[in-house]
Design an enzyme around this catalytic site. Structure first.
Site, mmCIF file in Angstrom:
data_model
loop_
_atom_site.group_PDB
_atom_site.id
_atom_site.type_symbol
_atom_site.label_atom_id
_atom_site.label_comp_id
_atom_site.label_asym_id
_atom_site.label_seq_id
_atom_site.Cartn_x
_atom_site.Cartn_y
_atom_site.Cartn_z
ATOM 1 N N SER A 118 -35.001 -5.875 15.328
ATOM 2 C CA SER A 118 -35.455 -5.119 14.155
ATOM 3 C C SER A 118 -36.976 -5.116 14.128
ATOM 4 O O SER A 118 -37.610 -6.053 14.645
ATOM 5 C CB SER A 118 -34.933 -5.786 12.886
ATOM 6 N N TYR B 21 -34.454 -13.367 7.381
ATOM 7 C CA TYR B 21 -33.921 -12.229 8.153
ATOM 8 C C TYR B 21 -34.884 -11.866 9.286
ATOM 9 O O TYR B 21 -34.492 -11.770 10.454
ATOM 10 C CB TYR B 21 -33.671 -11.014 7.245
HETATM 11 P P1 NDP Z 1 -23.726 -2.505 9.086
HETATM 12 O O1 NDP Z 1 -23.603 -3.401 7.901
HETATM 13 O O2 NDP Z 1 -23.316 -1.090 8.945
HETATM 14 O O3 NDP Z 1 -22.921 -3.163 10.327
HETATM 15 C C1 NDP Z 1 -22.977 -4.533 10.573
HETATM 16 C C2 NDP Z 1 -21.853 -4.932 11.519
HETATM 17 O O4 NDP Z 1 -21.968 -6.334 11.802
HETATM 18 C C3 NDP Z 1 -20.468 -4.700 10.948
HETATM 19 O O5 NDP Z 1 -19.654 -4.124 11.929
HETATM 20 C C4 NDP Z 1 -19.970 -6.096 10.613
HETATM 21 O O6 NDP Z 1 -18.576 -6.177 10.823
HETATM 22 C C5 NDP Z 1 -20.683 -6.919 11.701
HETATM 23 N N1 NDP Z 1 -20.753 -8.319 11.340
HETATM 24 C C6 NDP Z 1 -21.480 -8.908 10.347
HETATM 25 N N2 NDP Z 1 -21.225 -10.220 10.288
HETATM 26 C C7 NDP Z 1 -20.319 -10.487 11.283
HETATM 27 C C8 NDP Z 1 -19.658 -11.647 11.723
HETATM 28 N N3 NDP Z 1 -19.874 -12.852 11.162
HETATM 29 N N4 NDP Z 1 -18.790 -11.562 12.758
HETATM 30 C C9 NDP Z 1 -18.569 -10.368 13.345
HETATM 31 N N5 NDP Z 1 -19.152 -9.227 12.974
HETATM 32 C C10 NDP Z 1 -20.020 -9.286 11.951
HETATM 33 O O7 NDP Z 1 -25.243 -2.615 9.531
HETATM 34 P P2 NDP Z 1 -26.037 -1.995 10.803
HETATM 35 O O8 NDP Z 1 -25.146 -1.272 11.717
HETATM 36 O O9 NDP Z 1 -27.233 -1.328 10.266
HETATM 37 O O10 NDP Z 1 -26.511 -3.352 11.474
HETATM 38 C C11 NDP Z 1 -26.285 -3.636 12.851
HETATM 39 C C12 NDP Z 1 -27.417 -4.476 13.361
HETATM 40 O O11 NDP Z 1 -28.632 -3.731 13.266
HETATM 41 C C13 NDP Z 1 -27.657 -5.762 12.572
HETATM 42 O O12 NDP Z 1 -27.951 -6.790 13.485
HETATM 43 C C14 NDP Z 1 -28.872 -5.428 11.706
HETATM 44 O O13 NDP Z 1 -29.616 -6.576 11.400
HETATM 45 C C15 NDP Z 1 -29.620 -4.517 12.646
HETATM 46 N N6 NDP Z 1 -30.597 -3.603 12.038
HETATM 47 C C16 NDP Z 1 -30.264 -2.750 11.042
HETATM 48 C C17 NDP Z 1 -31.201 -1.879 10.523
HETATM 49 C C18 NDP Z 1 -30.910 -0.952 9.396
HETATM 50 O O14 NDP Z 1 -31.867 -0.556 8.686
HETATM 51 N N7 NDP Z 1 -29.671 -0.538 9.185
HETATM 52 C C19 NDP Z 1 -32.554 -1.805 11.089
HETATM 53 C C20 NDP Z 1 -32.793 -2.769 12.126
HETATM 54 C C21 NDP Z 1 -31.844 -3.606 12.589
HETATM 55 P P3 NDP Z 1 -17.533 -6.946 9.873
HETATM 56 O O15 NDP Z 1 -18.142 -7.035 8.505
HETATM 57 O O16 NDP Z 1 -16.302 -6.112 9.931
HETATM 58 O O17 NDP Z 1 -17.343 -8.265 10.540
HETATM 59 C C1 8X3 Z 2 -33.664 -3.747 9.051
HETATM 60 C C2 8X3 Z 2 -34.958 -3.065 8.808
HETATM 61 O O1 8X3 Z 2 -37.101 -3.146 7.439
HETATM 62 O O2 8X3 Z 2 -35.004 -3.531 6.244
HETATM 63 O O3 8X3 Z 2 -33.772 -4.666 10.064
HETATM 64 O O4 8X3 Z 2 -35.888 -5.206 7.697
HETATM 65 S S1 8X3 Z 2 -35.764 -3.784 7.504
#
Ligand code: NDP
Ligand code: 8X3
Length: 256
Positions: free
Chosen positions: A138, A151
């Site tokens: 991120s 985070y």
């Molecule tokens: P979502 O919440 O849409 O997806 C997150 C996914 O992670 C879900 O499929 C969830 O599945 C899974 N997950 C969470 N905890 C667990 C666990 N303990 N075991 C297995 N699976 C888990 O968010 P995003 O797709 O946006 O996030 C994906 C990644 O991208 C993350 O690492 C996030 O930090 C990162 N990110 C997101 C950004 C954003 O602005 N959206 C920007 C930068 C990075 P389930 O709950 O079914 O287990």
């Molecule tokens: C998710 C992007 O800016 O909310 O990783 O941390 S931010």
């Protein structure tokens, strides 16, 4: 045997969009997440394109991660691409007010879960002398912001772990990439605000954020480049997002 793709966080957001994107290759795909109903739905919708194996798994469970990965069905065991997308942010409170359990959950998922999956998949990649680990970091791992505390620190770990993997894997023909997205509209903010959809919607109000599909395209792009090219880090923001000024407290008026 065909080379397979292992995607964590496949029930939502980037991981789910990656599953859809990679299915076009027709190669076996392993989809991981806790919400098994969603995995079943995705399996049903993609199975005409590619063989899909689903695993209802909490990546924080070290023993279960190990056992699921060591018992993959034969058709899926040749993992060539690992997309570590499972992860979350919890809360935006300052460090002295935050919930310690939220911190632990982020550390256990974003750091330890990612490490468990990687460590269990890596030996076979090394043995086969091929593979690509794609971590979802991120911009929060690069730039501090108020409330980003643990985070952002977990994502800084992911960044440095990705680079150190590259250092270890010299000569193993294994690529490692850290994708570092900015503002992207997924379920991320609903999770961050513990289910408060109204608060989550506000994050994206009057913006043109990245989408899950944008990130999936980028993941697919780095994974399908010629094998001699390793993208180490790829930072991406929506055009509507940049950095702010440095904050300066003037005469103690900032409020703490
Ligand atoms: P979502 O919440 O849409 O997806 C997150 C996914 O992670 C879900 O499929 C969830 O599945 C899974 N997950 C969470 N905890 C667990 C666990 N303990 N075991 C297995 N699976 C888990 O968010 P995003 O797709 O946006 O996030 C994906 C990644 O991208 C993350 O690492 C996030 O930090 C990162 N990110 C997101 C950004 C954003 O602005 N959206 C920007 C930068 C990075 P389930 O709950 O079914 O287990
Ligand atoms: C998710 C992007 O800016 O909310 O990783 O941390 S931010």
């Amino acid at each position: 045997m065909q080379k397979s793709i292992f995607i964590t966080g496949a029930t939502s957001g980037f991981g789910k969009a990656c599953a859809v994107m990679f299915a076009q290759l027709g190669r076996p795909i392993i989809l991981v997440g806790r919400r098994i109903d969603r995995l079943k739905e995705l399996q049903e919708s993609l199975s005409s394109k590619a063989p899909i194996h689903i695993i209802g798994l909490d990546v924080r469970q070290k023993k279960s991660v190990e056992s699921e990965i060591s018992n993959l069905p034969e058709e899926f065991e040749n993992v060539d691409i690992l997309v570590n997308s499972a992860g979350l942010a919890l809360g935006l409170k300052p460090s002295h007010e935050t919930d310690l359990e939220d911190w632990e959950t982020m550390i256990d998922t974003n750091i330890k879960g990612l490490v468990y999956c990687t460590r269990n998949i890596l030996p076979k990649m090394v043995k086969r002398n091929m593979g690509h680990i794609i971590n979802i970091g991120s911009i929060a791992g690069d730039y501090p912001y108020p409330g980003g505390n643990v985070y952002g620190a977990t994502k800084a770990f992911v960044k440095q772990f990705s680079r150190n993997l590259r250092a270890d894997l010299l000569g193993a023909n294994i690529r490692v990439t850290n994708i570092e997205p900015g503002l992207a509209e997924t379920e991320f903010s609903v999770v961050r605000f513990h289910g408060d959809a109204q608060k989550a919607n506000k994050v994206y109000e009057q913006t043109d954020p990245l989408t899950a599909e944008d990130i999936a395209e980028i993941v697919f792009f780095v994974a399908t480049l010629p094998p001699h090219i390793n993208v180490n880090r790829l930072e991406v923001m929506p055009t509507c997002q940049t950095w702010g000024n440095f904050a300066i407290d003037r005469n103690g008026l900032s409020g703490l």
